[in-house]
Every structure is written in C-alpha cells, then in structure tokens.
Design an enzyme around this catalytic site. Sequence first.
Site, PDB file in Angstrom:
ATOM      1  CB  ILE A 206      -0.978  -0.011   1.208  1.00  0.00           C
ATOM      2  CG1 ILE A 206      -2.089   1.047   1.036  1.00  0.00           C
ATOM      3  CG2 ILE A 206      -0.237   0.186   2.538  1.00  0.00           C
ATOM      4  CD1 ILE A 206      -3.242   0.898   2.005  1.00  0.00           C
ATOM      5  CB  THR A 207       4.071   2.181   1.616  1.00  0.00           C
ATOM      6  OG1 THR A 207       4.772   0.973   1.300  1.00  0.00           O
ATOM      7  CG2 THR A 207       3.513   2.100   3.014  1.00  0.00           C
TER       8      THR A 207
ATOM      9  CB  THR B  74       5.426  -7.755 -14.238  1.00  0.00           C
ATOM     10  OG1 THR B  74       6.339  -7.082 -15.123  1.00  0.00           O
ATOM     11  CG2 THR B  74       6.144  -8.996 -13.728  1.00  0.00           C
TER      12      THR B  74
ATOM     13  CD  GLU C  93      10.963  -6.677 -17.074  1.00  0.00           C
ATOM     14  OE1 GLU C  93      11.978  -7.359 -16.942  1.00  0.00           O
ATOM     15  OE2 GLU C  93      10.844  -5.810 -17.946  1.00  0.00           O
TER      16      GLU C  93
ATOM     17  CE1 TYR D 294       9.144  -7.495  -9.851  1.00  0.00           C
ATOM     18  CE2 TYR D 294       9.357  -7.515 -12.240  1.00  0.00           C
ATOM     19  CZ  TYR D 294       8.653  -7.171 -11.094  1.00  0.00           C
ATOM     20  OH  TYR D 294       7.451  -6.511 -11.216  1.00  0.00           O
TER      21      TYR D 294
ATOM     22  CE  LYS E 109       5.950  -9.068  -9.119  1.00  0.00           C
ATOM     23  NZ  LYS E 109       4.772  -8.567  -8.378  1.00  0.00           N
TER      24      LYS E 109
HETATM   25  P1  NDP Z   1       6.721  -0.095  -5.684  1.00  0.00           P
HETATM   26  O1  NDP Z   1       8.128  -0.578  -5.664  1.00  0.00           O
HETATM   27  O2  NDP Z   1       6.444   1.370  -5.778  1.00  0.00           O
HETATM   28  O3  NDP Z   1       5.979  -0.632  -4.357  1.00  0.00           O
HETATM   29  C1  NDP Z   1       6.244  -1.895  -3.815  1.00  0.00           C
HETATM   30  C2  NDP Z   1       5.487  -2.049  -2.522  1.00  0.00           C
HETATM   31  O4  NDP Z   1       5.806  -3.333  -1.949  1.00  0.00           O
HETATM   32  C3  NDP Z   1       5.879  -1.003  -1.457  1.00  0.00           C
HETATM   33  O5  NDP Z   1       4.725  -0.692  -0.705  1.00  0.00           O
HETATM   34  C4  NDP Z   1       6.868  -1.769  -0.586  1.00  0.00           C
HETATM   35  O6  NDP Z   1       6.972  -1.298   0.719  1.00  0.00           O
HETATM   36  C5  NDP Z   1       6.191  -3.141  -0.594  1.00  0.00           C
HETATM   37  N1  NDP Z   1       7.097  -4.201  -0.165  1.00  0.00           N
HETATM   38  C6  NDP Z   1       8.321  -4.510  -0.656  1.00  0.00           C
HETATM   39  N2  NDP Z   1       8.840  -5.546   0.018  1.00  0.00           N
HETATM   40  C7  NDP Z   1       7.945  -5.894   0.977  1.00  0.00           C
HETATM   41  C8  NDP Z   1       7.914  -6.870   2.006  1.00  0.00           C
HETATM   42  N3  NDP Z   1       8.947  -7.689   2.209  1.00  0.00           N
HETATM   43  N4  NDP Z   1       6.806  -6.958   2.783  1.00  0.00           N
HETATM   44  C9  NDP Z   1       5.768  -6.091   2.614  1.00  0.00           C
HETATM   45  N5  NDP Z   1       5.753  -5.128   1.671  1.00  0.00           N
HETATM   46  C10 NDP Z   1       6.822  -5.039   0.859  1.00  0.00           C
HETATM   47  O7  NDP Z   1       5.992  -0.894  -6.860  1.00  0.00           O
HETATM   48  P2  NDP Z   1       4.756  -0.443  -7.790  1.00  0.00           P
HETATM   49  O8  NDP Z   1       3.745   0.231  -6.970  1.00  0.00           O
HETATM   50  O9  NDP Z   1       5.295   0.213  -9.001  1.00  0.00           O
HETATM   51  O10 NDP Z   1       4.223  -1.869  -8.259  1.00  0.00           O
HETATM   52  C11 NDP Z   1       3.227  -2.568  -7.499  1.00  0.00           C
HETATM   53  C12 NDP Z   1       3.266  -4.039  -7.868  1.00  0.00           C
HETATM   54  O11 NDP Z   1       3.005  -4.192  -9.265  1.00  0.00           O
HETATM   55  C13 NDP Z   1       4.597  -4.741  -7.613  1.00  0.00           C
HETATM   56  O12 NDP Z   1       4.305  -6.057  -7.226  1.00  0.00           O
HETATM   57  C14 NDP Z   1       5.277  -4.727  -8.981  1.00  0.00           C
HETATM   58  O13 NDP Z   1       6.179  -5.820  -9.072  1.00  0.00           O
HETATM   59  C15 NDP Z   1       4.083  -4.891  -9.890  1.00  0.00           C
HETATM   60  N6  NDP Z   1       4.210  -4.322 -11.210  1.00  0.00           N
HETATM   61  C16 NDP Z   1       4.553  -3.005 -11.367  1.00  0.00           C
HETATM   62  C17 NDP Z   1       4.588  -2.445 -12.632  1.00  0.00           C
HETATM   63  C18 NDP Z   1       4.983  -1.026 -12.841  1.00  0.00           C
HETATM   64  O14 NDP Z   1       5.310  -0.668 -13.982  1.00  0.00           O
HETATM   65  N7  NDP Z   1       4.928  -0.175 -11.833  1.00  0.00           N
HETATM   66  C19 NDP Z   1       4.251  -3.244 -13.828  1.00  0.00           C
HETATM   67  C20 NDP Z   1       3.858  -4.608 -13.541  1.00  0.00           C
HETATM   68  C21 NDP Z   1       3.831  -5.105 -12.275  1.00  0.00           C
HETATM   69  P3  NDP Z   1       8.033  -0.116   1.110  1.00  0.00           P
HETATM   70  O15 NDP Z   1       7.327   1.175   0.783  1.00  0.00           O
HETATM   71  O16 NDP Z   1       8.238  -0.344   2.556  1.00  0.00           O
HETATM   72  O17 NDP Z   1       9.258  -0.327   0.273  1.00  0.00           O
HETATM   73  P1  GDR Z   2      11.633  -2.153 -15.880  1.00  0.00           P
HETATM   74  O1  GDR Z   2      11.743  -0.602 -15.493  1.00  0.00           O
HETATM   75  O2  GDR Z   2      12.906  -2.865 -15.703  1.00  0.00           O
HETATM   76  O3  GDR Z   2      10.982  -2.201 -17.220  1.00  0.00           O
HETATM   77  O4  GDR Z   2      10.648  -2.688 -14.737  1.00  0.00           O
HETATM   78  P2  GDR Z   2      13.005   0.356 -15.348  1.00  0.00           P
HETATM   79  O5  GDR Z   2      12.465   1.732 -15.375  1.00  0.00           O
HETATM   80  O6  GDR Z   2      13.874  -0.034 -14.203  1.00  0.00           O
HETATM   81  O7  GDR Z   2      13.834   0.051 -16.696  1.00  0.00           O
HETATM   82  C1  GDR Z   2      13.272   0.278 -17.997  1.00  0.00           C
HETATM   83  C2  GDR Z   2      14.366   0.173 -19.038  1.00  0.00           C
HETATM   84  O8  GDR Z   2      15.259   1.279 -18.883  1.00  0.00           O
HETATM   85  C3  GDR Z   2      16.593   0.801 -18.968  1.00  0.00           C
HETATM   86  N1  GDR Z   2      17.481   1.724 -18.265  1.00  0.00           N
HETATM   87  C4  GDR Z   2      17.485   1.994 -16.955  1.00  0.00           C
HETATM   88  N2  GDR Z   2      16.706   1.543 -15.951  1.00  0.00           N
HETATM   89  C5  GDR Z   2      16.930   2.036 -14.697  1.00  0.00           C
HETATM   90  N3  GDR Z   2      16.153   1.638 -13.692  1.00  0.00           N
HETATM   91  N4  GDR Z   2      17.919   2.940 -14.441  1.00  0.00           N
HETATM   92  C6  GDR Z   2      18.738   3.411 -15.429  1.00  0.00           C
HETATM   93  O9  GDR Z   2      19.630   4.207 -15.172  1.00  0.00           O
HETATM   94  C7  GDR Z   2      18.501   2.915 -16.743  1.00  0.00           C
HETATM   95  N5  GDR Z   2      19.085   3.173 -17.950  1.00  0.00           N
HETATM   96  C8  GDR Z   2      18.456   2.448 -18.852  1.00  0.00           C
HETATM   97  C9  GDR Z   2      16.526  -0.585 -18.331  1.00  0.00           C
HETATM   98  O10 GDR Z   2      17.681  -1.351 -18.687  1.00  0.00           O
HETATM   99  C10 GDR Z   2      15.219  -1.095 -18.921  1.00  0.00           C
HETATM  100  O11 GDR Z   2      15.454  -1.623 -20.190  1.00  0.00           O
HETATM  101  C11 GDR Z   2       9.497  -1.936 -14.330  1.00  0.00           C
HETATM  102  C12 GDR Z   2       9.264  -2.244 -12.826  1.00  0.00           C
HETATM  103  O12 GDR Z   2       8.233  -1.399 -12.365  1.00  0.00           O
HETATM  104  C13 GDR Z   2       8.834  -3.686 -12.646  1.00  0.00           C
HETATM  105  O13 GDR Z   2       8.437  -3.885 -11.293  1.00  0.00           O
HETATM  106  C14 GDR Z   2       7.644  -3.971 -13.571  1.00  0.00           C
HETATM  107  O14 GDR Z   2       7.258  -5.310 -13.426  1.00  0.00           O
HETATM  108  C15 GDR Z   2       8.003  -3.657 -15.014  1.00  0.00           C
HETATM  109  O15 GDR Z   2       8.387  -2.295 -15.107  1.00  0.00           O
HETATM  110  C16 GDR Z   2       6.833  -3.888 -15.956  1.00  0.00           C
END
Ligand code: NDP
Ligand code: GDR
Length: 345
Positions: A9-10, A135, A137, A159, A163
Amino acid sequence: MKLAFITGITGQDGSYLAELLIEKGYKVYGIVRRTSLLYSYSRLDHIRDKIHLEYGDMSDGSSLTNYITSIINNNDNFEVFEIYNLAAQSHVQISFEIPEYTSLIDGIGTLKLLESIRTFKKDIQDKIRFYQAGTSEMYGAVLETPQKETTPFNPQSPYACAKVYSHFLVKNYREGYGMFTCNGILFNHESPRRGANFVTMKIVNGVKKIVEQEKENINDYILTLGNIDSKRDWGHSKDYVYGMWLMLQQDKPDDYVLATGHTYSVREFIEKSFSMKGFEIEWNGEGINEVGIDKRTQRILVKIDEKYFRPCEVDLLLGDATKAETDLGWERKYDLDKLIVDMFD
Ligand code: NDP
Ligand code: GDR
C-alpha cells in the site's frame, strides 16, 4: 460492507489504489514494513486518516494470516473482501543483486497469502477475491509481438522468474480450489509517485535538475543511464489501478493484460522529456561512449554508464490489452505525453 486489503500500500500503485477504493466506499487495510524512519508512509500522508495500517511483511506468513483473520473477525456480515497483492521487491536490476530475497517476497510471499485464504471455511472463502500484480517482465525475451494473455513467458531476471511462479500459483489455486483469484499482467506504468530509481523518474528528475542548474548558471550535472535502446509500453499508474479493481468486479476470475499498445525506446523518452523543457538532444558516439548533447549549447546532458546494464535485458515490450478493453470495458486517460507532463508537474 466492502473490505480491501492491499499489500504494498505504501508503493506507487498501492497509494493510487487505496485512493480509488476509499472513493468507492471500501474500508481499506494495508501492511507497512518496520523501518528505522517512517519514510515509507509519504505516499499515504494525504489519506492516512482514512486507511487502517498494521505492521506486516511478506516474509512473515503468520503476520499475514493474523491480519486477514482479524479483518474478517472485526467486520461481521461483510459483502466482499478484496485482497490486492502488490507488495514486491519490484526493481528488475536489483533482483540480480538480491535474488533470494526477491524470490521470497515476490514468489513465496504470494503462496503465503493464498494459503492464508485457504484456511478459511468455504462460506468466507467465497467472499474473498484476490488480485496478483503480475508483470510484462514475465514475457522477457519475447516470443511474440504484441504480447497478450496467451503469449508464452520467457523471463529474464530473478524478479520475472518469481513473478512467473506467482502467476501460475494464482492460476493453480483458482483451478484447483475454486478460489476467485486473478492475474493482472501489467506493462510498465509510471506516475509522479514512481520510485526515483526507475528510468522514467530518473530522466524526469534529471531534466528538472538541469533546468534548475541553468537558472543558476551551473552546468556540472549529467544524466547517467544504462541501455537506452530498450523499448517499453508505458502507461499511467492511475489508469492501471482502475483496471486491477475492474478485474475483481467480474462474475468469473480470469487473467488480463493491461497495456497502452504503444512502445517507445528509453532514448525517445529522454528526447521527449528534454524537448518539453526546450532542449533538443543530439546523439554522438556509440555504445558506452555515446552522449546526448544540447544542440544549442553543445553541453553534454546525457551519458552512459555500464553499471546500469543488466546481465539479461528485455529489449522490447508491447502489450495488447484487447481482452481487458472488451471484457472489462477498461479505458485509459493518459498517453505518453500526458504522463510525462504529469510527472513534471
Ligand atoms: P513499488 O516498488 O512502488 O511498491 C512496492 C510495494 O511493496 C511497497 O509498498 C513496498 O513497501 C512493498 N514491499 C516490498 N517488500 C515488501 C515486504 N517484504 N513486505 C511487505 N511489503 C513489501 O511498486 P509499484 O507500486 O510500481 O508496483 C506494485 C506491484 O506491481 C509490484 O508487485 C510490482 O512488481 C508490480 N508491477 C509493477 C509495474 C509497474 O510498472 N509499476 C508493472 C507490472 C507489475 P516499502 O514502501 O516499505 O518499500
Ligand atoms: P523495468 O523498469 O525494468 O521495465 O521494470 P526500469 O524503469 O527499471 O527500466 C526500464 C528500461 O530502462 C533501462 N534503463 C534503466 N533503468 C533504470 N532503472 N535505471 C537506469 O539508469 C537505466 N538506464 C536504462 C533498463 O535497462 C530497462 O530496459 C518496471 C518495474 O516497475 C517492474 O516492477 C515492472 O514489473 C516492469 O516495469 C513492468
């Protein structure tokens, strides 16, 4: 009474989802991890008095079971209880550095939640609906383009492997035990609440820093990135959490892709972001020696560092969300330009 429990939720999505569910009249519960500072509450400050938070962790199965049980026991005659499993170690590159932890939280954590639900009697179980944050991914080194629900998975990181494990568990518990469990397969989604070490937020923050520095006549900052030729299908988190909710409102549980159907390279994201602030980027050199230069001043604004490269890269993601659009009536309000504007604002 409608109940919702959000793990994660955070995080970015968790905070938007909590807002949406409050608006829809749900009683919203979530877990937070114990940290030495309370930084992790910052995305929830504006709704802190409208949600119920307890300490919990995806590695601690008994805390999850106890919390779910107490929510059920404290809400006699609830109509529906939706559990959204969003908690994850969600950074792909970092999953290569902490693969065991990532597997424990993103894989076994899901199993712990599903087993918690399974301990309840059938009449309670029938009122519980479960969403798993899957995801794009999982498609990894893609075997088909565009990617849809039937595209085979080919994960390229710890990761993504964790998933995939969760995805099939969710399907298994649906088919084996008749539980209402859904997998979202969500393509990248971003927002002003995106974590600072994901590429879109890193670029937006980098451009902002350069604009601020120019006002002060300073020019020592260079935005440093890894692979800028990978392509992603980027949407807005607000649109995607609405899709999660829609999945749990259907008569039958199923799996759905959420995506925009457009793909852009990281390079294009950089060019667009700079151009919104009046810069035109010219590219010079190749590979790790390539630099992005401000056409007007010839100052280097972008450079490449190998440390941001991943052992395995996902080169191209492009989603086909036809099923979600048709069956759920899912629509998006944001395209890439609108998303970037929102992130700057
Ligand atoms: P964030 O990294 O912003 O949030 C992750 C959340 O998980 C935070 O609230 C974090 O808490 C919590 N968390 C991490 N580890 C634990 C743990 N051990 N126990 C309890 N809580 C934990 O991710 P997003 O909001 O971007 O993504 C949400 C979900 O969707 C994730 O599962 C991600 O893998 C998935 N996802 C995201 C995509 C994207 O593009 N954003 C695309 C596809 C899937 P804390 O704040 O304490 O770190
Ligand atoms: P991704 O997102 O790996 O797709 O996962 P990220 O923004 O980390 O990377 C996207 C692409 O950018 C390239 N890249 C970099 N990435 C990061 N983080 N930092 C850099 O400096 C950088 N330079 C280039 C990466 O190599 C990659 O190709 C996100 C996360 O939210 C996952 O939890 C989620 O599941 C997927 O999106 C869908």
